[in-house]
Design a protein around this motif. Structure first.
Motif, PDB file in Angstrom:
ATOM      1  N   ALA A  14       8.048  55.633  51.674  1.00  0.00           N
ATOM      2  CA  ALA A  14       6.768  55.201  51.094  1.00  0.00           C
ATOM      3  C   ALA A  14       6.530  53.703  51.282  1.00  0.00           C
ATOM      4  CB  ALA A  14       6.707  55.564  49.612  1.00  0.00           C
ATOM      5  N   LEU A  15       7.576  52.935  51.603  1.00  0.00           N
ATOM      6  CA  LEU A  15       7.381  51.515  51.895  1.00  0.00           C
ATOM      7  C   LEU A  15       6.517  51.353  53.139  1.00  0.00           C
ATOM      8  CD1 LEU A  15       7.968  48.501  51.351  1.00  0.00           C
ATOM      9  CD2 LEU A  15      10.018  48.771  52.761  1.00  0.00           C
ATOM     10  N   GLY A  16       6.682  52.264  54.101  1.00  0.00           N
ATOM     11  CA  GLY A  16       5.880  52.207  55.318  1.00  0.00           C
ATOM     12  C   GLY A  16       6.381  51.218  56.350  1.00  0.00           C
ATOM     13  N   ALA A  17       7.629  50.755  56.199  1.00  0.00           N
ATOM     14  CA  ALA A  17       8.202  49.789  57.140  1.00  0.00           C
ATOM     15  C   ALA A  17       9.720  49.844  57.039  1.00  0.00           C
ATOM     16  CB  ALA A  17       7.716  48.376  56.828  1.00  0.00           C
ATOM     17  N   SER A  18      10.368  49.289  58.029  1.00  0.00           N
ATOM     18  CA  SER A  18      11.819  49.074  57.984  1.00  0.00           C
ATOM     19  C   SER A  18      12.043  47.576  57.933  1.00  0.00           C
ATOM     20  CB  SER A  18      12.489  49.656  59.233  1.00  0.00           C
ATOM     21  OG  SER A  18      12.403  51.057  59.231  1.00  0.00           O
ATOM     22  N   ILE A  19      12.892  47.140  56.997  1.00  0.00           N
ATOM     23  CA  ILE A  19      13.171  45.716  56.866  1.00  0.00           C
ATOM     24  C   ILE A  19      14.667  45.484  56.706  1.00  0.00           C
ATOM     25  CG2 ILE A  19      10.914  45.133  55.923  1.00  0.00           C
ATOM     26  CD1 ILE A  19      12.134  45.049  53.147  1.00  0.00           C
ATOM     27  N   SER A  20      15.109  44.345  57.152  1.00  0.00           N
ATOM     28  CA  SER A  20      16.486  43.902  56.989  1.00  0.00           C
ATOM     29  C   SER A  20      16.420  42.414  56.680  1.00  0.00           C
ATOM     30  CB  SER A  20      17.282  44.170  58.273  1.00  0.00           C
ATOM     31  OG  SER A  20      18.604  43.722  58.129  1.00  0.00           O
ATOM     32  N   LEU A  21      16.796  42.056  55.459  1.00  0.00           N
ATOM     33  CA  LEU A  21      16.601  40.689  54.980  1.00  0.00           C
ATOM     34  C   LEU A  21      17.874  40.091  54.405  1.00  0.00           C
ATOM     35  CD1 LEU A  21      13.377  41.345  52.865  1.00  0.00           C
ATOM     36  CD2 LEU A  21      13.449  40.406  55.179  1.00  0.00           C
ATOM     37  N   GLN A  22      18.019  38.791  54.592  1.00  0.00           N
ATOM     38  CA  GLN A  22      18.960  38.001  53.828  1.00  0.00           C
ATOM     39  C   GLN A  22      18.117  37.314  52.767  1.00  0.00           C
ATOM     40  OE1 GLN A  22      21.145  35.339  56.346  1.00  0.00           O
ATOM     41  NE2 GLN A  22      21.558  36.936  57.847  1.00  0.00           N
ATOM     42  N   GLN A  23      18.613  37.308  51.539  1.00  0.00           N
ATOM     43  CA  GLN A  23      17.828  36.745  50.458  1.00  0.00           C
ATOM     44  C   GLN A  23      18.655  35.776  49.621  1.00  0.00           C
ATOM     45  OE1 GLN A  23      16.627  40.517  48.596  1.00  0.00           O
ATOM     46  NE2 GLN A  23      14.581  40.177  49.437  1.00  0.00           N
ATOM     47  N   HIS A  24      17.985  34.729  49.177  1.00  0.00           N
ATOM     48  CA  HIS A  24      18.567  33.833  48.184  1.00  0.00           C
ATOM     49  C   HIS A  24      17.734  34.012  46.920  1.00  0.00           C
ATOM     50  CE1 HIS A  24      20.771  30.537  46.458  1.00  0.00           C
ATOM     51  NE2 HIS A  24      19.622  30.085  45.986  1.00  0.00           N
ATOM     52  N   LEU A  25      18.408  34.288  45.821  1.00  0.00           N
ATOM     53  CA  LEU A  25      17.724  34.588  44.576  1.00  0.00           C
ATOM     54  C   LEU A  25      18.062  33.541  43.531  1.00  0.00           C
ATOM     55  CD1 LEU A  25      19.219  37.831  45.330  1.00  0.00           C
ATOM     56  CD2 LEU A  25      16.809  37.934  44.789  1.00  0.00           C
ATOM     57  N   SER A  26      17.053  33.118  42.803  1.00  0.00           N
ATOM     58  CA  SER A  26      17.224  32.205  41.671  1.00  0.00           C
ATOM     59  C   SER A  26      16.633  32.889  40.457  1.00  0.00           C
ATOM     60  CB  SER A  26      16.489  30.890  41.921  1.00  0.00           C
ATOM     61  OG  SER A  26      16.964  30.262  43.080  1.00  0.00           O
ATOM     62  N   VAL A  27      17.405  32.918  39.394  1.00  0.00           N
ATOM     63  CA  VAL A  27      16.954  33.570  38.173  1.00  0.00           C
ATOM     64  C   VAL A  27      16.920  32.551  37.051  1.00  0.00           C
ATOM     65  CG1 VAL A  27      17.390  35.406  36.508  1.00  0.00           C
ATOM     66  CG2 VAL A  27      17.999  35.725  38.896  1.00  0.00           C
ATOM     67  N   GLU A  28      15.764  32.470  36.400  1.00  0.00           N
ATOM     68  CA  GLU A  28      15.598  31.582  35.248  1.00  0.00           C
ATOM     69  C   GLU A  28      15.466  32.455  34.006  1.00  0.00           C
ATOM     70  OE1 GLU A  28      12.425  28.667  35.913  1.00  0.00           O
ATOM     71  OE2 GLU A  28      12.547  29.288  38.027  1.00  0.00           O
ATOM     72  N   ARG A  29      16.301  32.146  33.034  1.00  0.00           N
ATOM     73  CA  ARG A  29      16.264  32.880  31.779  1.00  0.00           C
ATOM     74  C   ARG A  29      16.899  32.022  30.704  1.00  0.00           C
ATOM     75  NH1 ARG A  29      17.999  39.090  31.273  1.00  0.00           N
ATOM     76  NH2 ARG A  29      16.661  39.535  29.518  1.00  0.00           N
ATOM     77  N   GLU A  30      16.239  31.909  29.577  1.00  0.00           N
ATOM     78  CA  GLU A  30      16.745  31.182  28.420  1.00  0.00           C
ATOM     79  C   GLU A  30      17.181  29.769  28.794  1.00  0.00           C
ATOM     80  OE1 GLU A  30      19.753  33.710  26.757  1.00  0.00           O
ATOM     81  OE2 GLU A  30      18.302  35.253  26.198  1.00  0.00           O
ATOM     82  N   GLY A  31      16.360  29.070  29.597  1.00  0.00           N
ATOM     83  CA  GLY A  31      16.622  27.688  29.949  1.00  0.00           C
ATOM     84  C   GLY A  31      17.703  27.475  30.992  1.00  0.00           C
ATOM     85  N   ARG A  32      18.166  28.520  31.612  1.00  0.00           N
ATOM     86  CA  ARG A  32      19.245  28.430  32.600  1.00  0.00           C
ATOM     87  C   ARG A  32      18.775  29.023  33.919  1.00  0.00           C
ATOM     88  NH1 ARG A  32      25.408  29.159  32.119  1.00  0.00           N
ATOM     89  NH2 ARG A  32      25.922  29.760  34.243  1.00  0.00           N
ATOM     90  N   THR A  33      19.222  28.423  35.035  1.00  0.00           N
ATOM     91  CA  THR A  33      18.916  28.947  36.356  1.00  0.00           C
ATOM     92  C   THR A  33      20.216  29.280  37.061  1.00  0.00           C
ATOM     93  OG1 THR A  33      16.919  27.599  36.516  1.00  0.00           O
ATOM     94  CG2 THR A  33      17.800  28.479  38.564  1.00  0.00           C
ATOM     95  N   ASP A  34      20.319  30.479  37.595  1.00  0.00           N
ATOM     96  CA  ASP A  34      21.483  30.923  38.354  1.00  0.00           C
ATOM     97  C   ASP A  34      21.036  31.378  39.729  1.00  0.00           C
ATOM     98  OD1 ASP A  34      23.894  30.910  36.438  1.00  0.00           O
ATOM     99  OD2 ASP A  34      22.301  31.819  35.253  1.00  0.00           O
TER     100      ASP A  34
END
Length: 184
Positions: A38-58
């Motif tokens: 249902a996405l309608g595509a094929s993808i291959s990704l490298q990702q960098h994720l940053s999460v902010e929660r309760e005043g902290r970023t990881d």
């Protein structure tokens, strides 16, 4: 070991948006299980994720692959695999590092991936009564009744290229995803 445990608990759990179980006032997650095709595509990704929660970023790194038959994700913290998931459209298989907090669920990770990348029409068809999704340009909003639950903003088209900002208003976290296609 304590530092490693802390990084796994905060960074990974926050990344995966499930460190805190919902309270009675917060309904359970949607439980989306859309077919990979249902996405309608094929993808291959490298990702960098940053999460902010309760005043902290990881920060965390991930590899995401989606084709018409499967969704695969590997999450890395400090170069170590902390979680993986594979979904074939019927069965979701997950692996978790022993230090990963128990509330971190593959189902929630899959749901965030699908809410972020799948076409709105596919999501709309799977939403329970009282829920809706709206797309306006490079902004997507998920609603429960008249309450916005999540706002997702995209920097580019296709939406998995560039930067994505997911603000989950229900679980109070902000996830920034910077993606680069594999091989670039």
């Amino acid at each position: 070991m304590k530092l490693l445990h802390s990084l796994f608990c905060t960074g990974t759990a926050m990344l995966l948006a499930a460190c805190t179980a919902p309270t009675q006032q917060q309904a359970a997650r949607l439980g989306l299980r859309l077919p990979p095709a249902a996405l309608g595509a094929s993808i291959s990704l490298q990702q960098h994720l940053s999460v902010e929660r309760e005043g902290r970023t990881d920060h965390l790194d991930a590899a995401l692959e989606i084709d018409e038959d499967h969704v695969g994700l590997i999450g890395l913290a400090m170069g170590q695999r902390v979680m993986s998931l594979n979904y074939d459209g019927k069965v979701l298989k997950t692996w978790r590092h022993a230090l990963l907090p128990a509330p971190v669920r593959g189902e929630d990770v899959l749901e965030d991936i699908q809410l972020t990348y799948w076409p709105a029409d596919s999501i709309r068809a799977a939403l329970p009564p009282g829920w809706r999704i709206e797309d306006h340009g490079r902004r997507r909003t998920l609603w429960s009744g008249d309450t916005p639950v999540a706002i997702i903003e995209y920097s580019a088209e296709p939406r998995w290229s560039g930067k994505v900002l997911l603000s989950n208003l229900r679980y109070h976290y902000r996830l920034t995803i910077q993606s680069v296609p594999n091989g670039q």
